[in-house]
Design a protein around this motif. Sequence first.
Motif: not given
Length: 203
Positions: A76-80, A104-111, A118-130, A132-133
């Motif tokens: 997921x962090x490799x953008x795959x 796996x949260x990143x995949x939902x964000x990409x979708x 409302x959602x959460x993840x590993x830490x604040x800023x982690x989703x935006x880091x990986x 961009x949209x």
Amino acid sequence: MRDTVYFLVFDGYADWQAALALCEIRRPGDWRVQAVGFSMAPVTSMGGLVVQPESTLAQIDLARAALLILPGGHLWTRGEGLAAVAAARRVHAAGAPVAGIDGGVLALARAGLLDHCRHTGNHAGHIAMHVPDYRGAEQYDANVLAVSDGGTLTASELGSVEFAREVIRTLDLYSASDREHWFRLYKHALPPPWLAGATAVAA
């Protein structure tokens, strides 16, 4: 009839993160858990378990899908994993919830599924880091390890018990009081009153 929980497996998936949730899903005997892959090739989990997918993401039966779970993993962090992003959109659009823990949260964000709930993840800023949209930063809740909203379940890599609780609640497993007793037992090692009493008598 929505009776199938689809669980994505791939090389390097974090096998422990959803293990408790999967066990609770199967315990009542009313639900089917099916491992799906990007292909039908066997995969090896992060812990070294070899798993044979039963079907592919493209073969998910939307009429039977009760939940799609995307575990963590380095892809997921490799953008795959774009096929999983597309599958999450399809399942969600068909009216079934989708769940992501850790990466796996990143995949939902990409979708685009986290922009308005409302959602959460590993830490604040982690989703935006990986991703961009990603447009859901204002909906991010840093005060919980897992949360459900808008047909999505999201969890931190540290929230496997909380993730399982959200899955149990989403599938309406057990009564509300039993769910609370379950969480207290697995999170804090506090047995329910009837079990605590039996243990005291036995001692």
